[in-house]
Motif scaffolding. Structure first.
Motif, short mmCIF file in Angstrom:
data_model
loop_
_atom_site.label_atom_id
_atom_site.label_comp_id
_atom_site.label_asym_id
_atom_site.label_seq_id
_atom_site.Cartn_x
_atom_site.Cartn_y
_atom_site.Cartn_z
N GLU A 184 0.82 -1.21 0.00
CA GLU A 184 0.00 0.00 0.00
C GLU A 184 0.86 1.26 0.00
O GLU A 184 0.43 2.32 -0.45
CB GLU A 184 -0.91 0.02 1.23
N ASP A 185 2.06 1.15 0.54
CA ASP A 185 2.91 2.33 0.68
C ASP A 185 4.03 2.35 -0.34
O ASP A 185 4.92 3.19 -0.27
CB ASP A 185 3.53 2.35 2.07
N ILE A 186 3.98 1.40 -1.27
CA ILE A 186 5.17 1.17 -2.09
C ILE A 186 5.61 2.43 -2.85
O ILE A 186 6.80 2.72 -2.94
CB ILE A 186 4.95 -0.05 -3.02
N ALA A 187 4.65 3.20 -3.36
CA ALA A 187 5.00 4.38 -4.14
C ALA A 187 5.71 5.41 -3.25
O ALA A 187 6.71 6.01 -3.65
CB ALA A 187 3.75 4.98 -4.76
N ALA A 188 5.18 5.58 -2.03
CA ALA A 188 5.78 6.55 -1.10
C ALA A 188 7.18 6.12 -0.70
O ALA A 188 8.10 6.95 -0.60
CB ALA A 188 4.90 6.70 0.13
N ILE A 189 7.34 4.82 -0.47
CA ILE A 189 8.66 4.33 -0.08
C ILE A 189 9.66 4.56 -1.22
O ILE A 189 10.79 5.01 -1.02
CB ILE A 189 8.62 2.81 0.25
N PHE A 190 9.19 4.29 -2.43
CA PHE A 190 10.06 4.46 -3.59
C PHE A 190 10.48 5.92 -3.74
O PHE A 190 11.66 6.23 -3.92
CB PHE A 190 9.33 3.98 -4.86
N ARG A 191 9.51 6.82 -3.59
CA ARG A 191 9.83 8.26 -3.70
C ARG A 191 10.84 8.68 -2.66
O ARG A 191 11.77 9.42 -2.93
CB ARG A 191 8.55 9.09 -3.52
N LYS A 192 10.65 8.17 -1.45
CA LYS A 192 11.56 8.53 -0.37
C LYS A 192 12.97 8.00 -0.65
O LYS A 192 13.96 8.68 -0.38
CB LYS A 192 11.04 7.95 0.96
N ALA A 193 13.03 6.79 -1.19
CA ALA A 193 14.34 6.17 -1.44
C ALA A 193 15.06 6.84 -2.61
O ALA A 193 16.28 6.96 -2.61
CB ALA A 193 14.16 4.69 -1.71
N ASP A 194 14.26 7.29 -3.56
CA ASP A 194 14.85 7.86 -4.78
C ASP A 194 15.24 9.31 -4.53
O ASP A 194 14.55 10.24 -4.93
CB ASP A 194 13.80 7.75 -5.91
N LYS A 195 16.38 9.47 -3.88
CA LYS A 195 16.78 10.79 -3.40
C LYS A 195 16.96 11.80 -4.53
O LYS A 195 16.68 12.98 -4.39
CB LYS A 195 18.08 10.67 -2.59
N ASP A 196 17.48 11.33 -5.67
CA ASP A 196 17.75 12.27 -6.77
C ASP A 196 16.58 12.38 -7.75
O ASP A 196 16.73 12.97 -8.82
CB ASP A 196 19.02 11.85 -7.50
N ASN A 197 15.44 11.83 -7.37
CA ASN A 197 14.26 11.92 -8.24
C ASN A 197 14.48 11.44 -9.66
O ASN A 197 13.89 11.98 -10.60
CB ASN A 197 13.74 13.37 -8.29
N SER A 198 15.31 10.45 -9.84
CA SER A 198 15.61 9.99 -11.19
C SER A 198 14.57 8.99 -11.69
O SER A 198 14.58 8.62 -12.86
CB SER A 198 16.99 9.34 -11.22
N GLY A 199 13.69 8.55 -10.80
CA GLY A 199 12.71 7.55 -11.21
C GLY A 199 13.25 6.13 -11.15
O GLY A 199 12.52 5.17 -11.39
N THR A 200 14.52 5.99 -10.83
CA THR A 200 15.08 4.66 -10.63
C THR A 200 15.92 4.66 -9.34
O THR A 200 16.38 5.71 -8.90
CB THR A 200 16.00 4.23 -11.79
N LEU A 201 16.11 3.47 -8.80
CA LEU A 201 16.93 3.36 -7.60
C LEU A 201 18.26 2.70 -7.95
O LEU A 201 18.28 1.67 -8.62
CB LEU A 201 16.26 2.48 -6.55
N THR A 202 19.33 3.30 -7.50
CA THR A 202 20.60 2.59 -7.60
C THR A 202 20.67 1.64 -6.42
O THR A 202 19.90 1.76 -5.45
CB THR A 202 21.78 3.58 -7.49
N VAL A 203 21.61 0.71 -6.50
CA VAL A 203 21.75 -0.23 -5.39
C VAL A 203 22.05 0.53 -4.09
O VAL A 203 21.57 0.16 -3.03
CB VAL A 203 22.84 -1.27 -5.72
N GLU A 204 22.79 1.59 -4.18
CA GLU A 204 23.12 2.39 -2.99
C GLU A 204 21.86 3.02 -2.39
O GLU A 204 21.67 2.99 -1.19
CB GLU A 204 24.14 3.51 -3.32
N GLU A 205 21.04 3.58 -3.26
CA GLU A 205 19.79 4.18 -2.77
C GLU A 205 18.93 3.11 -2.09
O GLU A 205 18.31 3.35 -1.06
CB GLU A 205 19.01 4.81 -3.93
N TYR A 206 18.91 1.96 -2.71
CA TYR A 206 18.13 0.85 -2.19
C TYR A 206 18.63 0.43 -0.82
O TYR A 206 17.87 0.32 0.14
CB TYR A 206 18.24 -0.30 -3.19
N LYS A 207 19.94 0.28 -0.72
CA LYS A 207 20.52 -0.15 0.56
C LYS A 207 20.22 0.86 1.67
O LYS A 207 20.00 0.49 2.82
CB LYS A 207 22.04 -0.29 0.44
N ALA A 208 20.22 2.15 1.29
CA ALA A 208 20.04 3.19 2.30
C ALA A 208 18.65 3.13 2.94
O ALA A 208 18.46 3.56 4.07
CB ALA A 208 20.27 4.56 1.68
#
Ligand code: FAD
Ligand code: MG
Ligand code: MG
Ligand code: MG
Ligand code: MG
Length: 552
Positions: free
Chosen positions: A355-379
């Motif tokens: 239910e929160d997946i979009a919000a979590i993704f936005r939060k993780a995607d610090k540079d707003n690139s629309g994709t997560l690097t492995v580093e962003e993911y780990k963080a």
């Protein structure tokens, strides 16, 4: 507190005079705690913040150590040994604590008031009713016995929830032996009277069956030699196995031990009606055939239900469709303010990752690139694991160490693409929500929730000054505390004959006499006072030397 005289039948007068907390003390915030069981007492014992004024309200003025209730039914432990007066606990506190022996009848969450009725029967005025207002309300009233509306259960069966229940069972067991020993009773009638039926193969039913078997075989056979061969103990369970919340090895051991002991275990047997002398069961394995079982004493122990005044409160706060009062992970009741619920009366409405997946993704995607690097993911991994306990459960069930392993399983990443889009992210986490489970209705959960909530209250001011929390996913906004996390420390199932099954964290199972000693020591250490500890140990020693007392 104001006392309003009222007819018990009349609707509670909302105009009853009320002393606001401001008039009582214009600085201290008033915390009202409903219940003196595991949850309420644990909250009270751990509350240290002198900025609060506490009012505890419960129909019984003591805490009872419920895990030893089955021992009280057979006199292995005396009732007095496992209870601690709540005023004793309150007296030792630096926080202002007031106690009223009364039951809450109604919660008015809008006006922050509760309506109560005292236990005391007053011949002139009926029972005393009064209204209390609160700044914070902590609902810790436990659960009801669940009879599933089976006809005749309330009238004919014993329950085992309270100390009084255990004392009544003890008297009834002895009573059955005395009645069966009277000269004019027929053989068939003696058999019926000495048939003890237990409905429900959960931990309480199983422990009672084992305790009763020991009591009969170690003590009563010597005292009632004429009827000892007529005694029968039957355990009725609707499911396929007893103790189904335990490891399979424990279930198997218990079923075998009971068979050896001559305790009759009937699984797939659903009780549909109880009359004064007979239990009607539907045999689920035999195509629903109904059979009748004559009995002398029956114990009903098939799980818990919601108290009526909590039902009423639930419909007030928009939870009418739920089965159990729901809180968020900070134990705040959903749909109203300033009310918390802990223990058996409530359940945590765990948030789904999906239910929160979009919000979590936005939060993780610090540079707003629309994709997560492995580093962003780990963080973001640690935050996710903390916020959504089901993730950790899932990783464990898949034997993965952390979420990087989970990442490796997603197709794109395993193909070598270094970036993760939201669809990949969803795929990686798609199965974790299936691992969500409600916490069990146990003393362990209730006590930990009480400790957690007390810690929150101890730091409340700190939180209000500095509300930025470490985690700020959707909705929880300005709350600083970490969500409640349950830590399972293991579970015991005493099986009689000085043998206990223990299931400890990490699926470590131990069955036998050594676990019985572990049980003795854990339950000694968990007593709330040194007085209780001494009393319980003395009872055990007395029992080893002289056996159990069998007078009524
Ligand atoms: P309770 O302990 O039931 O306390 C509820 C309190 O609310 C009581 O003080 C009651 O008087 C009060 N109350 C009721 N109605 C009102 C009202 N209207 N207004 C105000 N107050 C009210 N758990 C384990 O972890 N391990 C065990 O070995 C174990 N053994 C058990 C054995 C037995 C026989 C039983 C019955 C339970 C056992 N449990 C065990 C479960 C454990 O006792 C419960 O999970 C635990 O008591 C829940 O705590 P609670 O505070 O929510 O409710
Ligand atoms: Mg309680
Ligand atoms: Mg209790
Ligand atoms: Mg609960
Ligand atoms: Mg990015």
């Amino acid at each position: 507190v104001a006392y309003a005289e009222a007819n018990p039948e009349r609707k509670l007068a909302s105009s009853a005079p009320v002393l606001t907390s401001a008039e009582v003390d214009n600085k201290k915030k008033k915390v009202v705690v409903l219940g003196t069981g595991w949850a309420g007492t644990s909250f009270l014992r751990n509350l240290k913040n002198p900025d609060y004024e506490v009012h505890v309200i419960s129909p019984r003025n003591y805490f009872a150590f419920t895990p030893l209730l089955p021992s009280v039914t057979c006199g292995t432990v005396e009732a007095r040994s496992i209870v601690e007066p709540i005023r004793n606990i309150a007296r030792k506190k630096t926080v202002d604590v007031q106690f009223s022996e009364a039951a809450c009848l109604k919660i008015d969450a809008v006006n922050q008031k509760i309506y109560c009725r005292s236990n005391v029967e007053n011949n002139l005025n009926g029972q005393e009713e009064f209204v209390v207002d609160y700044d914070y309300l902590i609902v810790a009233v436990g659960a009801n016995v669940n009879t599933f509306n089976t006809p005749g259960v309330v009238e004919n069966c014993h329950f085992l929830k309270e100390v009084e229940d255990a004392q009544k069972i003890r008297r009834t067991v002895i009573d059955c032996f005395e009645r069966a020993s009277l000269p004019a009773v027929s053989e068939e009638e003696r058999k019926r009277i000495l048939h003890f039926a237990i409905v429900g193969g959960g931990p309480t039913g199983v422990e009672f069956a084992a305790a009763l078997h020991d009591f009969v075989n170690e003590d009563l056979v010597k005292l009632y030699p004429g009827v000892k061969d007529l005694v029968k103990i039957t355990l009725l369970e609707a499911g396929d196995h007893i103790l189904n919340m335990f490891d399979k090895r424990i279930t198997a051991f218990a079923e075998e031990k009971f068979q050896r002991d001559g305790i009759n275990v009937k699984t797939g047997s659903m009780v549909v009606k109880v009359t004064e002398k007979e239990i009607f069961t539907k045999e689920l394995k035999n195509g629903g055939e109904v059979s009748t079982i004559p009995y002398g004493m029956a114990l009903w122990s098939t799980g818990v239900g919601t108290r009526p005044f909590i039902r009423d409160f639930m419909s007030q706060v928009g939870q009418a469709n739920r089965r159990v009062l729901a809180t968020d992970e900070w134990l705040r009741v959903e749909g109203c303010d300033k009310v918390y619920a802990i223990g058996d009366c409530a359940t945590i409405n765990q948030r789904k990752v999906m239910e929160d997946i979009a919000a979590i993704f936005r939060k993780a995607d610090k540079d707003n690139s629309g994709t997560l690097t492995v580093e962003e993911y780990k963080a973001v991994i640690n935050d996710i694991c903390e916020r959504y306990p089901q993730v950790q459960v899932y990783l464990k069930s898949q034997q993965m160490k952390n979420m990087v392993d989970l990442l490796k399983e997603t197709p794109d990443v395993s193909k070598g693409s270094a970036e993760l889009n939201i669809e990949d992210f969803k795929t990686a986490l798609s199965k974790v929500d299936s691992q969500m489970k409600n916490l069990p209705a146990t003393a362990q959960v209730a006590a930990q929730q009480g400790v957690y909530l007390a810690k929150c209250f101890n730091r409340m001011e700190d939180c209000e000054k500095n509300p930025e929390g470490p985690l700020r996913f959707r909705g929880e906004g300005r709350h600083r505390f970490r969500p409640f996390r349950y830590k399972h420390l293991g579970q015991f199932a005493p099986l009689g004959g000085e043998q206990t099954a223990a299931q400890l964290p990490g699926d470590w199972v131990s069955i036998g006499h050594s676990s019985q000693w572990l049980w003795y020591s854990v339950y000694t250490s968990k007593q709330v006072s040194w007085r209780n500890r001494a009393l319980v140990v003395t009872d055990w020693v007395r029992r080893f030397i002289w056996g159990r007392d069998s007078s009524r």
